[in-house]
Design a protein around this motif. Structure first.
Motif, PDB file in Angstrom:
ATOM      1  N   LEU A   1       0.610  -1.369  -0.073  1.00  0.00           N
ATOM      2  CA  LEU A   1       0.064  -0.048  -0.018  1.00  0.00           C
ATOM      3  C   LEU A   1       0.858   1.521  -0.099  1.00  0.00           C
ATOM      4  O   LEU A   1       0.413   2.471   0.256  1.00  0.00           O
ATOM      5  CB  LEU A   1      -1.055   0.007   1.395  1.00  0.00           C
ATOM      6  CG  LEU A   1      -1.783  -1.099   1.361  1.00  0.00           C
ATOM      7  CD1 LEU A   1      -2.689  -1.018   2.530  1.00  0.00           C
ATOM      8  CD2 LEU A   1      -3.029  -1.117   0.139  1.00  0.00           C
TER       9      LEU A   1
ATOM     10  N   TYR B   1     -11.323   0.143  11.660  1.00  0.00           N
ATOM     11  CA  TYR B   1     -10.616   0.511  12.940  1.00  0.00           C
ATOM     12  C   TYR B   1     -10.972   1.383  14.001  1.00  0.00           C
ATOM     13  O   TYR B   1     -10.731   0.815  15.333  1.00  0.00           O
ATOM     14  CB  TYR B   1      -9.368   1.414  12.061  1.00  0.00           C
ATOM     15  CG  TYR B   1      -8.254   1.652  12.976  1.00  0.00           C
ATOM     16  CD1 TYR B   1      -7.353   0.936  13.328  1.00  0.00           C
ATOM     17  CD2 TYR B   1      -8.229   3.089  13.439  1.00  0.00           C
ATOM     18  CE1 TYR B   1      -6.161   1.078  14.188  1.00  0.00           C
ATOM     19  CE2 TYR B   1      -7.052   3.340  14.568  1.00  0.00           C
ATOM     20  CZ  TYR B   1      -6.290   2.337  14.501  1.00  0.00           C
ATOM     21  OH  TYR B   1      -4.999   2.749  15.523  1.00  0.00           O
TER      22      TYR B   1
ATOM     23  N   LEU C   1      -1.174   6.746   5.739  1.00  0.00           N
ATOM     24  CA  LEU C   1      -1.755   5.432   5.242  1.00  0.00           C
ATOM     25  C   LEU C   1      -3.367   5.539   5.635  1.00  0.00           C
ATOM     26  O   LEU C   1      -4.158   5.305   4.852  1.00  0.00           O
ATOM     27  CB  LEU C   1      -1.109   4.375   5.630  1.00  0.00           C
ATOM     28  CG  LEU C   1      -1.869   2.884   5.260  1.00  0.00           C
ATOM     29  CD1 LEU C   1      -2.158   2.708   3.800  1.00  0.00           C
ATOM     30  CD2 LEU C   1      -1.115   1.832   6.136  1.00  0.00           C
ATOM     31  N   MET C   2      -3.692   5.783   6.848  1.00  0.00           N
ATOM     32  CA  MET C   2      -5.019   5.740   7.535  1.00  0.00           C
ATOM     33  C   MET C   2      -5.793   6.813   6.564  1.00  0.00           C
ATOM     34  O   MET C   2      -7.051   6.182   6.158  1.00  0.00           O
ATOM     35  CB  MET C   2      -5.030   5.962   8.567  1.00  0.00           C
ATOM     36  CG  MET C   2      -6.288   5.915   9.615  1.00  0.00           C
ATOM     37  SD  MET C   2      -6.803   4.341   9.335  1.00  0.00           S
ATOM     38  CE  MET C   2      -5.856   3.206  10.331  1.00  0.00           C
TER      39      MET C   2
ATOM     40  N   PHE D   1     -13.026   1.229   5.750  1.00  0.00           N
ATOM     41  CA  PHE D   1     -11.875   0.700   6.511  1.00  0.00           C
ATOM     42  C   PHE D   1     -11.492   1.394   7.711  1.00  0.00           C
ATOM     43  O   PHE D   1     -11.134   1.007   8.986  1.00  0.00           O
ATOM     44  CB  PHE D   1     -10.748   0.730   5.705  1.00  0.00           C
ATOM     45  CG  PHE D   1     -10.564  -0.470   4.427  1.00  0.00           C
ATOM     46  CD1 PHE D   1      -9.999  -1.809   4.864  1.00  0.00           C
ATOM     47  CD2 PHE D   1     -11.161  -0.210   3.290  1.00  0.00           C
ATOM     48  CE1 PHE D   1     -10.020  -2.630   3.873  1.00  0.00           C
ATOM     49  CE2 PHE D   1     -11.166  -1.335   2.293  1.00  0.00           C
ATOM     50  CZ  PHE D   1     -10.635  -2.514   2.629  1.00  0.00           C
ATOM     51  N   ARG D   2     -11.549   2.688   7.698  1.00  0.00           N
ATOM     52  CA  ARG D   2     -11.258   3.711   8.813  1.00  0.00           C
ATOM     53  C   ARG D   2     -12.281   3.322   9.724  1.00  0.00           C
ATOM     54  O   ARG D   2     -12.205   3.508  11.121  1.00  0.00           O
ATOM     55  CB  ARG D   2     -11.272   5.053   8.305  1.00  0.00           C
ATOM     56  CG  ARG D   2     -10.069   5.543   7.511  1.00  0.00           C
ATOM     57  CD  ARG D   2      -9.893   6.866   7.497  1.00  0.00           C
ATOM     58  NE  ARG D   2     -10.817   7.770   7.059  1.00  0.00           N
ATOM     59  CZ  ARG D   2     -11.041   8.107   5.723  1.00  0.00           C
ATOM     60  NH1 ARG D   2     -10.405   7.761   4.777  1.00  0.00           N
ATOM     61  NH2 ARG D   2     -12.233   8.931   5.526  1.00  0.00           N
TER      62      ARG D   2
ATOM     63  N   SER E   1      -5.539   7.727   3.581  1.00  0.00           N
ATOM     64  CA  SER E   1      -5.756   7.445   2.178  1.00  0.00           C
ATOM     65  C   SER E   1      -6.764   6.317   1.905  1.00  0.00           C
ATOM     66  O   SER E   1      -7.080   5.811   0.931  1.00  0.00           O
ATOM     67  CB  SER E   1      -4.396   6.903   1.552  1.00  0.00           C
ATOM     68  OG  SER E   1      -4.110   5.787   2.115  1.00  0.00           O
ATOM     69  N   LEU E   2      -6.981   5.593   3.321  1.00  0.00           N
ATOM     70  CA  LEU E   2      -7.957   4.396   3.128  1.00  0.00           C
ATOM     71  C   LEU E   2      -9.466   4.680   3.009  1.00  0.00           C
ATOM     72  O   LEU E   2      -9.824   5.751   3.446  1.00  0.00           O
ATOM     73  CB  LEU E   2      -8.101   3.428   4.262  1.00  0.00           C
ATOM     74  CG  LEU E   2      -6.480   2.748   4.595  1.00  0.00           C
ATOM     75  CD1 LEU E   2      -6.367   1.877   6.004  1.00  0.00           C
ATOM     76  CD2 LEU E   2      -6.069   1.770   3.469  1.00  0.00           C
TER      77      LEU E   2
END
Length: 226
Positions: free
Chosen positions: A132, A203, A191-192, A199-200, A194-195
């Motif tokens: 990623l 999390y 990265l977080m 997905f966030r 960009s998800l």
């Protein structure tokens, strides 16, 4: 799952406004504290903030400066617990927020002195093989954190900021040994962001479950988890 997100994460428009204010003031507070510490000791004008006893002494002093608390909604209680993790370069302290929505909201702040050169990665790391990876994540890079041994640093040598770890040995060379930790926090944050939102949210939900669910003692033999 929706109930947990709505109860612990999703906020009303009214609450959102105050949460933004809390975030803004906490960030300003940490910046002000670091600025105040630099006034005490010119050695801390460097981009490197050594961890250990000296920094924590200055931090305690800065937290008791009246000028830091003249404005805003944050309040520091001098009776609050002030924690130094000698096995990790983390200093933890708490402040309280008094607002129109949140009353006496306790906020725990972990202060981690670090060195940050944007885009820096360890020499032996093949960044492009990281799953990623993107140009923005690569550009974010890593932190270098000054690590201390678990052994508590002696007060007698605490003012020697060139030493980042303590030792029980009398060997002068060992006493000057530097210990560094590499943190990929800048890259992880990038990265977080960009998800995809799903997905966030997953999390966030995992973090909520960790905090609100009771501990479960799983019988490893029964489920073949050994």
């Amino acid at each position: 799952m929706n109930y947990l997100l709505e109860s612990y994460h999703i906020r009303s428009q009214k609450n959102n406004s105050e949460v933004d204010s809390v975030t803004f003031e906490v960030n300003n507070l940490v910046t002000s504290i670091c600025t105040q510490i630099r006034k005490y000791d010119s050695r801390f004008e460097m981009s490197v903030f050594p961890s250990g006893m000296l920094f924590s002494e200055y931090l305690k002093r800065a937290l008791n400066e009246p000028l830091l608390w003249k404005e805003g909604n944050l309040y520091f209680n001098i009776k609050n617990e002030f924690t130094i993790r000698h096995d990790k370069p983390v200093i933890t302290f708490g402040v309280y927020w008094f607002g129109s929505v949140y009353k006496k909201l306790r906020i725990s702040i972990d202060l981690v002195p670090a060195v940050y050169k944007r885009g820096w990665w360890p020499t032996n790391t093949d960044v492009y093989k990281i799953p990623l990876i993107s140009p923005d994540i690569k550009a974010a890079g890593c932190f270098l954190i000054l690590q201390t041994k678990k052994l508590k640093i002696s007060v007698d040598i605490s003012h020697c900021i060139s030493q980042t770890c303590n030792t029980e040995d009398d060997d002068e060379e060992l006493a000057k040994k530097r210990m560094l930790r590499i943190s990929t926090a800048p890259a992880e944050i990038c990265l977080m962001k960009s998800l995809p939102n799903k997905f966030r949210q997953a999390y966030v939900l995992a973090k909520i479950l960790k905090n609100v669910c009771p501990e479960i003692d799983v019988e490893t033999k029964q489920y073949g988890l050994e």
